[in-house]
Design a protein around this motif. Structure first.
Motif, PDB file in Angstrom:
ATOM      1  N   GLY A 112     -18.429   6.684   7.599  1.00  0.00           N
ATOM      2  CA  GLY A 112     -18.287   5.259   7.324  1.00  0.00           C
ATOM      3  C   GLY A 112     -16.874   4.902   6.889  1.00  0.00           C
ATOM      4  N   ARG A 113     -16.623   3.625   6.756  1.00  0.00           N
ATOM      5  CA  ARG A 113     -15.278   3.138   6.440  1.00  0.00           C
ATOM      6  C   ARG A 113     -14.795   3.574   5.070  1.00  0.00           C
ATOM      7  N   GLN A 114     -15.712   3.820   4.152  1.00  0.00           N
ATOM      8  CA  GLN A 114     -15.306   4.148   2.786  1.00  0.00           C
ATOM      9  C   GLN A 114     -15.080   5.643   2.572  1.00  0.00           C
ATOM     10  N   ALA A 115     -15.269   6.465   3.589  1.00  0.00           N
ATOM     11  CA  ALA A 115     -15.063   7.906   3.428  1.00  0.00           C
ATOM     12  C   ALA A 115     -13.611   8.202   3.075  1.00  0.00           C
ATOM     13  N   SER A 116     -13.395   9.137   2.173  1.00  0.00           N
ATOM     14  CA  SER A 116     -12.041   9.466   1.742  1.00  0.00           C
ATOM     15  C   SER A 116     -11.287  10.181   2.860  1.00  0.00           C
ATOM     16  N   PRO A 117      -9.962  10.157   2.822  1.00  0.00           N
ATOM     17  CA  PRO A 117      -9.179  10.876   3.840  1.00  0.00           C
ATOM     18  C   PRO A 117      -9.522  12.355   3.914  1.00  0.00           C
ATOM     19  N   ALA A 118      -9.786  12.981   2.770  1.00  0.00           N
ATOM     20  CA  ALA A 118     -10.114  14.406   2.782  1.00  0.00           C
ATOM     21  C   ALA A 118     -11.459  14.665   3.450  1.00  0.00           C
ATOM     22  N   GLY A 153     -40.877   9.120   0.062  1.00  0.00           N
ATOM     23  CA  GLY A 153     -40.144   7.879   0.170  1.00  0.00           C
ATOM     24  C   GLY A 153     -39.038   7.906   1.207  1.00  0.00           C
ATOM     25  N   LEU A 154     -38.548   6.718   1.502  1.00  0.00           N
ATOM     26  CA  LEU A 154     -37.478   6.504   2.474  1.00  0.00           C
ATOM     27  C   LEU A 154     -36.318   5.845   1.742  1.00  0.00           C
ATOM     28  N   ILE A 155     -35.148   6.474   1.801  1.00  0.00           N
ATOM     29  CA  ILE A 155     -33.988   6.010   1.051  1.00  0.00           C
ATOM     30  C   ILE A 155     -32.862   5.658   2.018  1.00  0.00           C
ATOM     31  N   GLN A 156     -32.240   4.510   1.808  1.00  0.00           N
ATOM     32  CA  GLN A 156     -31.097   4.115   2.623  1.00  0.00           C
ATOM     33  C   GLN A 156     -29.842   4.117   1.752  1.00  0.00           C
ATOM     34  N   LEU A 157     -28.848   4.879   2.179  1.00  0.00           N
ATOM     35  CA  LEU A 157     -27.579   4.957   1.484  1.00  0.00           C
ATOM     36  C   LEU A 157     -26.530   4.125   2.211  1.00  0.00           C
ATOM     37  N   SER A 158     -25.464   3.783   1.533  1.00  0.00           N
ATOM     38  CA  SER A 158     -24.323   3.185   2.209  1.00  0.00           C
ATOM     39  C   SER A 158     -23.534   4.298   2.897  1.00  0.00           C
ATOM     40  N   GLY A 159     -22.686   3.911   3.839  1.00  0.00           N
ATOM     41  CA  GLY A 159     -21.852   4.905   4.516  1.00  0.00           C
ATOM     42  C   GLY A 159     -22.345   5.241   5.901  1.00  0.00           C
ATOM     43  N   GLY A 160     -21.706   6.246   6.499  1.00  0.00           N
ATOM     44  CA  GLY A 160     -21.986   6.632   7.872  1.00  0.00           C
ATOM     45  C   GLY A 160     -22.875   7.847   7.989  1.00  0.00           C
ATOM     46  N   HIS A 161     -22.649   8.638   9.041  1.00  0.00           N
ATOM     47  CA  HIS A 161     -23.575   9.703   9.405  1.00  0.00           C
ATOM     48  C   HIS A 161     -23.562  10.889   8.447  1.00  0.00           C
ATOM     49  N   CYS A 162     -22.467  11.136   7.760  1.00  0.00           N
ATOM     50  CA  CYS A 162     -22.337  12.354   6.957  1.00  0.00           C
ATOM     51  C   CYS A 162     -22.658  12.092   5.489  1.00  0.00           C
ATOM     52  N   GLY A 163     -23.908  11.750   5.214  1.00  0.00           N
ATOM     53  CA  GLY A 163     -24.327  11.409   3.863  1.00  0.00           C
ATOM     54  C   GLY A 163     -23.953  12.419   2.791  1.00  0.00           C
ATOM     55  N   GLN A 210     -21.667  10.508   0.367  1.00  0.00           N
ATOM     56  CA  GLN A 210     -22.383  10.139  -0.860  1.00  0.00           C
ATOM     57  C   GLN A 210     -22.842  11.416  -1.565  1.00  0.00           C
ATOM     58  N   PRO A 211     -21.898  12.278  -1.929  1.00  0.00           N
ATOM     59  CA  PRO A 211     -22.289  13.594  -2.456  1.00  0.00           C
ATOM     60  C   PRO A 211     -23.089  13.520  -3.738  1.00  0.00           C
ATOM     61  N   GLY A 212     -22.740  12.594  -4.628  1.00  0.00           N
ATOM     62  CA  GLY A 212     -23.467  12.502  -5.882  1.00  0.00           C
ATOM     63  C   GLY A 212     -24.919  12.119  -5.692  1.00  0.00           C
ATOM     64  N   ARG A 213     -25.171  11.157  -4.809  1.00  0.00           N
ATOM     65  CA  ARG A 213     -26.552  10.716  -4.562  1.00  0.00           C
ATOM     66  C   ARG A 213     -27.384  11.843  -3.947  1.00  0.00           C
ATOM     67  N   ILE A 214     -26.829  12.510  -2.941  1.00  0.00           N
ATOM     68  CA  ILE A 214     -27.576  13.591  -2.289  1.00  0.00           C
ATOM     69  C   ILE A 214     -27.811  14.742  -3.258  1.00  0.00           C
ATOM     70  N   THR A 215     -26.783  15.105  -4.024  1.00  0.00           N
ATOM     71  CA  THR A 215     -26.923  16.196  -4.991  1.00  0.00           C
ATOM     72  C   THR A 215     -27.996  15.865  -6.023  1.00  0.00           C
TER      73      THR A 215
END
Length: 333
Positions: free
Chosen positions: A222-228, A297-307, A311-316
């Motif tokens: 997604g657009r908000q992914a960091s450069p790294a 449950g079904l959860i929708q996160l912001s961002g693109g394909h690489c959740g 979104q490492p904190g949410r997945i962790t």
């Protein structure tokens, strides 16, 4: 279970020295450049393919098994491994043809074989009497579904709960907008789609290609992914062998909902999708969740394909919660 310390090189192959210097200001770059190293486990799949597997964290910790997606490797889970391995025994592996795993024969790049690989990893790393949380991203989630369909006798034996992240059950590629007439026409379109996917997978992607960001970033993150994070995703894709990309993309293009059934994953399962996932849009997650026998449950996160990277904190946190609730999920679901 025989273990040795993993000693593989994690050097960047797709970044020049100048590009790496620029990225050092990104707080994520240090971790992604030097991800945790685990204890390597010798695992052979049913057809003899070597599956590179690493174990992180305390030997007596509760097991969490991580299954990555196409054109990635176990380092895809760097954030989750770094955080979860302080309390849990985290088990991650490279799918066949990816990372440091062996390359099978040409007919070995199938989803049934991916299910066999996961089954082999579980047999070699989950001890008698234990059950694990099993998480899969993208193709890794398809591997979990395939495992459940082809090894139903082992689902209750090895799995306590599951997480399916940015994944699908079938019909990954849209049908071509051409008129079809009957079964023969539909079969012809399937062949065209699979040949097209195979051709795309065969295109050379030089690791230092100047167009790599323009080609890959819009559909992978997604657009908000960091450069790294963007650089890490490109690194894994661009360094995946062409044969692996070609054969698995061809298989994905022909995947149908009838090939396996999420209903076979008979353990408490959470499904996670992303609102801006262009590769596997959120309706895929919704369809999987509707078929689960025990949905958490079904959860929708912001961002693109690489959740897990975006979104490492949410997945962790979700995986940690599943592991901490171990033993209670099955009895309360």
């Amino acid at each position: 279970m025989t273990t040795v310390v993993a000693s593989d090189s994690r050097a960047w192959r797709s970044l020049s020295h100048r590009q790496q210097t620029r990225l050092r200001a990104d707080k994520d770059f240090a971790l992604l450049s030097d991800p945790p190293r685990g204890r390597a486990v010798e695992v052979r799949s049913a057809d003899g393919t070597r599956i590179h597997t690493e174990v992180f964290g305390p030997e007596d910790g509760y097991p969490i098994v991580l299954s990555h997606g196409i054109c990635c490797a176990l380092r895809f889970w760097t954030y989750q491994i770094a955080e979860l391995s302080s309390d849990f025994r985290v088990i991650a592996f490279d799918h066949r043809g990816h990372g440091h795993s062996g390359r099978p024969a040409a007919d070995g790049y199938t989803f049934a074989r991916l299910g066999d690989d996961l089954d082999a990893v579980l047999r070699h790393t989950v001890r008698p009497g234990e059950r694990a949380v099993i998480a899969g991203h993208s193709m890794g989630g398809i591997a979990i579904q395939s495992w459940a369909s082809h090894h139903p006798e082992n689902v209750g034996r090895y799995a306590e709960a599951a997480a399916l992240i940015n994944t699908a059950g079938g019909e990954l590629l849209p049908r071509l907008p051409l008129p079809v007439h009957g079964p023969a026409g539909a079969q012809a379109l399937d062949r065209i789609t699979r040949v097209a996917a195979s051709a795309i997978g065969s295109l050379p992607f030089p690791p230092r290609s100047p167009l790599r960001a323009q080609l890959l970033d819009p559909v992978t993150v997604g657009r908000q992914a960091s450069p790294a994070v963007r650089a890490a995703v490109r690194e894994m894709i661009l360094t995946t062998p062409t044969a692996t990309r070609r054969r698995f993309l061809r298989g994905l293009s022909g995947l149908r909902y009838t090939d396996h059934d999420p209903a076979d994953l008979a353990v408490p399962t959470v499904v996670i999708g992303s609102e801006s996932d262009r590769l596997l849009p959120f309706p895929h997650s919704r369809r999987i969740e509707s078929r689960l026998p025990v949905s958490l449950g079904l959860i929708q996160l912001s961002g693109g394909h690489c959740g897990p990277l975006e979104q490492p904190g949410r997945i962790t946190d979700l995986l940690r919660d599943l592991a901490r609730r171990a033993g209670k999920l099955t009895t309360t679901a």
